[in-house]
Scaffold this active site. Structure first.
Site, PDB file in Angstrom:
ATOM      1  N   ALA A 147      41.017  23.143  68.909  1.00 21.57           N
ATOM      2  CA  ALA A 147      40.165  24.333  68.849  1.00 21.57           C
ATOM      3  C   ALA A 147      40.102  24.843  67.416  1.00 21.57           C
ATOM      4  CB  ALA A 147      40.703  25.414  69.770  1.00 21.57           C
ATOM      5  N   SER A 171      38.389  29.359  69.587  1.00 19.31           N
ATOM      6  CA  SER A 171      38.615  30.290  70.679  1.00 19.31           C
ATOM      7  C   SER A 171      37.371  31.150  70.952  1.00 19.31           C
ATOM      8  CB  SER A 171      39.783  31.227  70.360  1.00 19.31           C
ATOM      9  OG  SER A 171      40.996  30.522  70.334  1.00 19.31           O
ATOM     10  N   ASN A 196      44.297  29.651  57.054  1.00 20.55           N
ATOM     11  CA  ASN A 196      43.170  30.420  57.569  1.00 20.55           C
ATOM     12  C   ASN A 196      43.657  31.713  58.201  1.00 20.55           C
ATOM     13  OD1 ASN A 196      42.301  30.783  60.642  1.00 20.55           O
ATOM     14  ND2 ASN A 196      43.677  29.001  60.515  1.00 20.55           N
ATOM     15  N   ARG A 197      42.819  32.726  58.108  1.00 27.15           N
ATOM     16  CA  ARG A 197      43.052  33.999  58.793  1.00 27.15           C
ATOM     17  C   ARG A 197      41.726  34.485  59.375  1.00 27.15           C
ATOM     18  NH1 ARG A 197      44.331  35.555  53.231  1.00 27.15           N
ATOM     19  NH2 ARG A 197      42.548  36.603  52.226  1.00 27.15           N
ATOM     20  N   CYS A 198      41.076  33.585  60.113  1.00 26.43           N
ATOM     21  CA  CYS A 198      39.740  33.874  60.634  1.00 26.43           C
ATOM     22  C   CYS A 198      39.734  35.041  61.620  1.00 26.43           C
ATOM     23  CB  CYS A 198      39.152  32.626  61.287  1.00 26.43           C
ATOM     24  SG  CYS A 198      38.719  31.319  60.103  1.00 26.43           S
ATOM     25  N   GLY A 199      40.758  35.121  62.461  1.00 23.27           N
ATOM     26  CA  GLY A 199      40.841  36.257  63.366  1.00 23.27           C
ATOM     27  C   GLY A 199      39.906  36.180  64.555  1.00 23.27           C
ATOM     28  N   SER A 282      48.679  32.873  70.802  1.00 19.11           N
ATOM     29  CA  SER A 282      49.503  32.594  69.624  1.00 19.11           C
ATOM     30  C   SER A 282      48.795  32.860  68.310  1.00 19.11           C
ATOM     31  CB  SER A 282      49.971  31.140  69.645  1.00 19.11           C
ATOM     32  OG  SER A 282      48.895  30.284  69.354  1.00 19.11           O
ATOM     33  N   SER A 283      47.621  33.488  68.341  1.00 23.56           N
ATOM     34  CA  SER A 283      46.917  33.723  67.088  1.00 23.56           C
ATOM     35  C   SER A 283      47.761  34.568  66.142  1.00 23.56           C
ATOM     36  CB  SER A 283      45.589  34.435  67.349  1.00 23.56           C
ATOM     37  OG  SER A 283      45.000  34.844  66.134  1.00 23.56           O
TER      38      SER A 283
END
Length: 430
Positions: A147, A171, A196-199, A282-283
């Protein structure tokens, strides 16, 4: 940081003919489910809305098309398998162009190319030694795409057509959300890693359901007109997405106060299109999710889920807040977010081993984290994985990596005398 790095990442549950996973831990990797509900309501068929490419992206896409078109004369003189191999190899010529683009721009361009079918399609059968049955489905090979690559189900057919055994989208959050401010993806190219910190940037469940519904309807129409029904005692080859298996990774909205309700909405809406669902808890970049990642909480969760909902499997593990060497020496490592790629391989494989021993090999595991070649995939399988997922290596190397990994994995199995993937699972600890 090591404490965080040793948390596992996804749980798989199964009800009926759909698999369920839950994503747990500081690594992050895919996830599980709490239940499946079938719905008969139809979803309107629409064409995917794909954003307009930037000017430099269009230039690079045109260059790629030129390479493909230039092979036309060559194709007329060789067999289909040889030409297919040439197309995959030719994609390596495009990789340097992507290096000049911003990481997120390059990512959007790659998704758009796959969505439009501007990627090679695998025509050659997978080595028979790579085939296996998991969760009542036949996987032609154990190599999947994690993902995070196709977040909004824009390119499912193109990605599966490249030869992945399975693809996990998402996600997907219930409501659309932009995620964190840009820039939010950072390359550590020499280390083969990404931060990455796409959120959980997502177009939302409605948009994804429409796309999957349109794809599903088209496939069903083709199947009813051209394919004989599968006998009841035969394991179906592939899944609901056609030749490969499709997973849908579910997330919660950043502002949501009821995470369970968000996941239930995802299950109810998207289960009809997926072979398995992933509940992502788990993000590293979504507030509140990491409260469920402690060792005790994880053990309690695994125990309860296994007893009440039939645990299908675990997906172990693809990002970490740690900065293992050699990534720690790169100035980019100071960026916040989850680190994925080669530096994770040993850490994630140790977690995989622990979970294989904890579950006594009775639960299928999906191994991810730092896989970049067939030998890496083989080591994950020997450590207990039934299937493997990759992302970062695919982002760097492109489509040519897929057939290369399958050949390498088959060679590893044959070298050590295994006749199938199933024989090699957990071989280091049996």
């Amino acid at each position: 940081m090591m404490q965080h790095a040793r948390q596992p990442s996804k749980i798989t549950l199964r009800l009926g003919d759909i698999g369920f996973f839950a994503k747990i831990g500081a690594f992050g990797g895919g996830g599980g489910g709490l239940g499946a509900v079938r719905y008969s309501s139809s979803v309107p068929k629409i064409r995917p809305k794909i954003p307009q490419l930037p000017k430099n992206g269009r230039i690079f896409t045109a260059a790629f098309l030129g390479i493909v078109i230039s092979g036309g004369a060559y194709a007329s003189t060789v067999d289909e398998a040889t030409f297919c191999g040439w197309l995959f190899s030719a994609t390596k010529l495009v990789n340097p162009f992507f290096a000049y683009l911003d990481a997120e721009t390059a990512h959007h361009l790659a998704v758009a190319a796959a969505a439009r079918g501007w990627v090679p399609r695998e025509k050659r059968p997978d080595p028979s030694i790579l085939g296996m049955d998991v969760w009542g489905r036949r996987f032609s090979n154990p190599i999947g795409l994690s993902a995070g690559f196709d977040k909004n189900a824009e390119a499912v057919e193109g990605l599966l057509g490249m030869g992945f055994g399975f693809v996990e989208i998402g996600s997907v959050t219930p409501a659309p959300q932009d995620g964190n401010p840009k820039p939010r993806i950072f390359r550590l190219r020499e280390e083969g890693a990404i931060i990455n910190r796409c959120g959980f940037n997502s177009e939302g469940i409605v948009a994804v359901a429409k796309r999957l519904g349109a794809q599903h309807g088209k496939r069903k129409l083709a199947e009813t007109s051209s394919i004989a029904p599968v006998s009841s005692d035969e394991i179906p080859h592939g899944g609901k997405a056609g030749p490969g298996i499709l997973g849908v990774n579910l997330g919660k909205n950043k502002t949501s106060e009821d995470a369970a309700a968000d996941y239930v909405q995802g299950v109810h809406t998207l289960s009809q299109y997926a072979d398995y669902l992933v509940i992502n808890i788990s993000s590293l970049n979504t507030p509140g999710l990491r409260k469920l990642q402690g060792r005790k909480q994880l053990q309690d969760l695994v125990k309860k889920v296994a007893l009440t909902l039939r645990l299908d499997g675990l997906i172990i593990t693809n990002t970490t807040i740690a900065r293992p060497d050699p990534a720690s020496k790169n100035p980019v490592s100071e960026e916040t977010g989850g680190l994925s790629g080669k530096p994770l391989f040993n850490l994630s494989t140790n977690v995989l081993k622990d979970m294989y021993l904890l579950t006594r090999g009775k639960i299928p595991l999906i191994g991810c984290g730092g896989i970049s070649n067939g030998e890496d995939a083989y080591k994950k399988i020997r450590a207990g994985a039934s299937l493997v997922q990759l992302y970062t290596a695919f982002a760097y190397e492109g489509p040519a990596l897929i057939p290369k990994m399958k050949v390498e994995l088959a060679e590893c199995l044959e070298r050590d005398g295994f006749k199938s993937i199933a024989e090699a699972i957990g071989a280091d600890y049996r």
